[in-house]
Design a protein around this motif. Structure first.
Motif, PDB file in Angstrom:
ATOM      1  N   PHE A 248      56.670   1.037  15.662  1.00 32.47           N
ATOM      2  CA  PHE A 248      56.254   0.435  14.401  1.00 32.47           C
ATOM      3  C   PHE A 248      56.958   1.154  13.252  1.00 32.47           C
ATOM      4  O   PHE A 248      57.444   2.280  13.408  1.00 32.47           O
ATOM      5  CB  PHE A 248      54.727   0.498  14.240  1.00 32.47           C
TER       6      PHE A 248
ATOM      7  N   LEU B 127      45.906   4.120  20.443  1.00 32.59           N
ATOM      8  CA  LEU B 127      46.053   2.891  19.676  1.00 32.59           C
ATOM      9  C   LEU B 127      44.688   2.273  19.431  1.00 32.59           C
ATOM     10  O   LEU B 127      43.913   2.077  20.378  1.00 32.59           O
ATOM     11  CB  LEU B 127      46.949   1.894  20.423  1.00 32.59           C
ATOM     12  N   ASP B 128      44.381   1.985  18.163  1.00 30.93           N
ATOM     13  CA  ASP B 128      43.187   1.214  17.808  1.00 30.93           C
ATOM     14  C   ASP B 128      43.652  -0.225  17.591  1.00 30.93           C
ATOM     15  O   ASP B 128      44.075  -0.606  16.492  1.00 30.93           O
ATOM     16  CB  ASP B 128      42.541   1.779  16.536  1.00 30.93           C
ATOM     17  N   ALA B 129      43.603  -1.021  18.675  1.00 35.09           N
ATOM     18  CA  ALA B 129      44.173  -2.373  18.621  1.00 35.09           C
ATOM     19  C   ALA B 129      43.415  -3.287  17.666  1.00 35.09           C
ATOM     20  O   ALA B 129      44.019  -4.138  17.010  1.00 35.09           O
ATOM     21  CB  ALA B 129      44.183  -2.987  20.029  1.00 35.09           C
ATOM     22  N   ASP B 130      42.091  -3.131  17.587  1.00 37.02           N
ATOM     23  CA  ASP B 130      41.293  -4.010  16.717  1.00 37.02           C
ATOM     24  C   ASP B 130      41.678  -3.832  15.252  1.00 37.02           C
ATOM     25  O   ASP B 130      41.816  -4.806  14.511  1.00 37.02           O
ATOM     26  CB  ASP B 130      39.805  -3.730  16.913  1.00 37.02           C
ATOM     27  N   ALA B 131      41.835  -2.573  14.825  1.00 40.96           N
ATOM     28  CA  ALA B 131      42.175  -2.300  13.431  1.00 40.96           C
ATOM     29  C   ALA B 131      43.683  -2.214  13.208  1.00 40.96           C
ATOM     30  O   ALA B 131      44.125  -2.016  12.082  1.00 40.96           O
ATOM     31  CB  ALA B 131      41.519  -0.999  12.980  1.00 40.96           C
ATOM     32  N   ARG B 132      44.463  -2.344  14.289  1.00 39.22           N
ATOM     33  CA  ARG B 132      45.932  -2.239  14.219  1.00 39.22           C
ATOM     34  C   ARG B 132      46.344  -0.914  13.580  1.00 39.22           C
ATOM     35  O   ARG B 132      47.056  -0.873  12.577  1.00 39.22           O
ATOM     36  CB  ARG B 132      46.536  -3.425  13.453  1.00 39.22           C
ATOM     37  N   LEU B 133      45.852   0.175  14.184  1.00 37.40           N
ATOM     38  CA  LEU B 133      46.135   1.510  13.683  1.00 37.40           C
ATOM     39  C   LEU B 133      46.665   2.392  14.814  1.00 37.40           C
ATOM     40  O   LEU B 133      46.181   2.312  15.957  1.00 37.40           O
ATOM     41  CB  LEU B 133      44.878   2.153  13.102  1.00 37.40           C
TER      42      LEU B 133
ATOM     43  N   THR C  93      45.338   8.325  10.716  1.00 34.19           N
ATOM     44  CA  THR C  93      45.606   6.958  11.134  1.00 34.19           C
ATOM     45  C   THR C  93      46.768   6.405  10.320  1.00 34.19           C
ATOM     46  O   THR C  93      46.926   6.735   9.144  1.00 34.19           O
ATOM     47  CB  THR C  93      44.375   6.056  10.957  1.00 34.19           C
TER      48      THR C  93
ATOM     49  N   ARG D  46      48.850   2.559   9.704  1.00 33.72           N
ATOM     50  CA  ARG D  46      48.818   1.126   9.983  1.00 33.72           C
ATOM     51  C   ARG D  46      50.097   0.679  10.675  1.00 33.72           C
ATOM     52  O   ARG D  46      51.194   1.135  10.329  1.00 33.72           O
ATOM     53  CB  ARG D  46      48.592   0.340   8.704  1.00 33.72           C
ATOM     54  N   LEU D  47      49.947  -0.224  11.647  1.00 37.18           N
ATOM     55  CA  LEU D  47      51.102  -0.731  12.397  1.00 37.18           C
ATOM     56  C   LEU D  47      51.806  -1.840  11.647  1.00 37.18           C
ATOM     57  O   LEU D  47      51.751  -3.013  12.002  1.00 37.18           O
ATOM     58  CB  LEU D  47      50.642  -1.256  13.777  1.00 37.18           C
TER      59      LEU D  47
END
Length: 444
Positions: free
Chosen positions: A332, A364-370, A440, A442-443
């Protein structure tokens, strides 16, 4: 939900819906009072004249033709049980019930008192249609006669009018929603640009071709960002000048001290002095890092795990082993130099303050895209009331044994870089003892 209800957008939509609903109610009231009710009254008067004429014809018929009249009119001696004094009422057919009652009341007003009227609802016995029963005298004998209900007493056309009115109201509400969304778009752009600016970025100039009031706000915001950009450039130039002007005499001082001690003499003073000069140079560099924080650096796609592993290898070469637990992170865009500075500051803090139990985790926090990074140690930990304060500029922590305290800018720099990447910095106690710094990003 509460935030949405308190927004200007929701309030304007609610006001528009209320105005449309009020206008529809007023229109329906005027329509019923000045159009429908007079229409029903005229229908009732015409129907009463028709009944009077029919009664006169029946009364004037010769005796030998009365039986044929009774058969032709399907008259009967007894009133059907399903015929009622008043038509049934229902909430689902409220207006139709109102029309029936109004028609009957006006019809009785025009008919003689000795002509009672009853209403029969539509069912199988009535042939699927509503009837009006009236009692007349045929040859002096009372008979009940059924007549078809006039169209004005049903009100199907008015129901269509109401449905059309509701459809127009829904269309007006939808149009108002679209217009309000269009008007709110510049405000959304302004809020997005303000958040970007507060995170340390440089937002693009806002368009000033919208409504006058919003254009004025956008123009003022653009002027403010230009002023901040000029102030930032002036500050960076000033710090660069200070750094250059201080480092030049420091270099000369370092050279003068080395030349002042003769060859073979005691170098302790020189080594001690150079150590102090190195500290001054490091402090100057941190001031420069804090002033810049990578805002002008262009993000590029990269592998964060590879950067973490590379820095961990560098620290291992200096005798500080970090336990790595690297999750599956996608490539990213991030600012590589700023991100390296972020990781180095946190890893140096872990070495300085924690000393043991050094670790780096990514996931990876996929829900928050972080993308998440946690750098921890097994040191003495930090008091809960100190964790937020340590992120403030010039807040110094206590170094480990044999280590001096820092300048107090390291965590402030980390937080600035994290915000620049749309993320956050959180300090928290580590499970099992010690401290953990979680960043964190952001992606994209």
């Amino acid at each position: 939900m509460t935030r949405l209800l308190r927004s200007l957008f929701a309030r304007n939509i609610a006001l528009l819906v209320a105005l449309v609903a009020l206008s529809q109610v007023c229109s329906l009231t005027v329509l019923m009072h000045y159009v429908q009710t007079p229409r029903i009254e005229r229908a009732a008067a015409t129907f009463a004249n028709y009944i009077d004429t029919l009664g006169g014809i029946v009364a004037a018929a010769p005796p030998d033709a009365r039986a044929a009249f009774v058969e032709r009119l399907q008259a009967r001696r007894e009133l059907p049980a399903e015929a009622a004094l008043e038509p049934p009422r229902s909430l689902t057919t409220l207006y139709r019930s109102y029309q029936r009652s109004t028609f009957l009341a006006m019809l009785r007003r025009h008919l003689p008192a000795d002509v009672p009227v009853r209403w029969q609802i539509a069912d199988d016995r009535s042939g699927g249609e509503e009837r009006l029963w009236l009692r007349m005298r045929v040859g002096g004998e009372p008979y009940w006669i059924a007549l078809a209900i006039p169209e004005a007493a049903h009100g199907e056309g008015f129901v269509s009018t109401i449905l059309l009115s509701l459809a127009l109201a829904a269309l007006a509400t939808l149009t108002a929603y679209v217009i309000q969304r269009h008007l709110n778009r510049p405000l959304d752009d302004l809020a997005r640009a303000a958040r970007h600016l507060s995170a340390g970025g440089q937002p693009e100039p806002l368009p000033v071709d919208g409504p006058t009031e919003i254009a004025q706000v956008s123009r003022a915001f653009n002027q403010m960002t230009d002023a901040l950009r000029e102030a930032e450039a002036t500050r960076a130039l000033m710090l660069a000048g200070i750094s250059h002007d201080i480092r030049t005499p420091l270099t000369k001082l370092r050279l003068a001290m080395a030349m002042a001690v003769p060859a073979g003499g005691d170098q302790t003073f020189v080594a001690s002095s150079e150590n102090y000069l190195d500290q001054i140079d490091a402090i100057l560099q941190q001031f420069m890092d804090y002033a810049g924080s990578g805002a002008k650096e262009v993000p590029v796609d990269g592998d964060l795990n590879a950067l973490v592993a590379s820095l961990a290898g560098d620290f291992a070469g200096l005798g500080h082993e970090f336990e790595l637990t690297l999750g599956d992170l996608p490539s990213f865009p991030f600012r590589p130099v700023s991100t390296m500075r972020l990781l180095m500051n946190l890893m140096q803090n872990a070495v300085l303050y924690g000393v043991t139990g050094l670790s780096v985790r990514t996931w990876l926090d996929a829900d928050a895209r972080l993308a998440c990074i946690a750098i921890g140690d097994r040191g003495k930990g930090i008091a809960a009331d100190e964790m937020e304060k340590l992120k403030e500029p010039f807040r110094r922590g206590r170094g480990g044994a044999g280590h001096p305290s820092g300048t107090g800018l390291g965590l402030a720099i980390v937080e600035r870089i994290a915000k620049l990447h749309g993320g956050t910095l959180v300090l928290r106690p580590r499970e099992g003892g010690g401290t953990e710094a979680v960043v964190t990003m952001r992606l994209g």
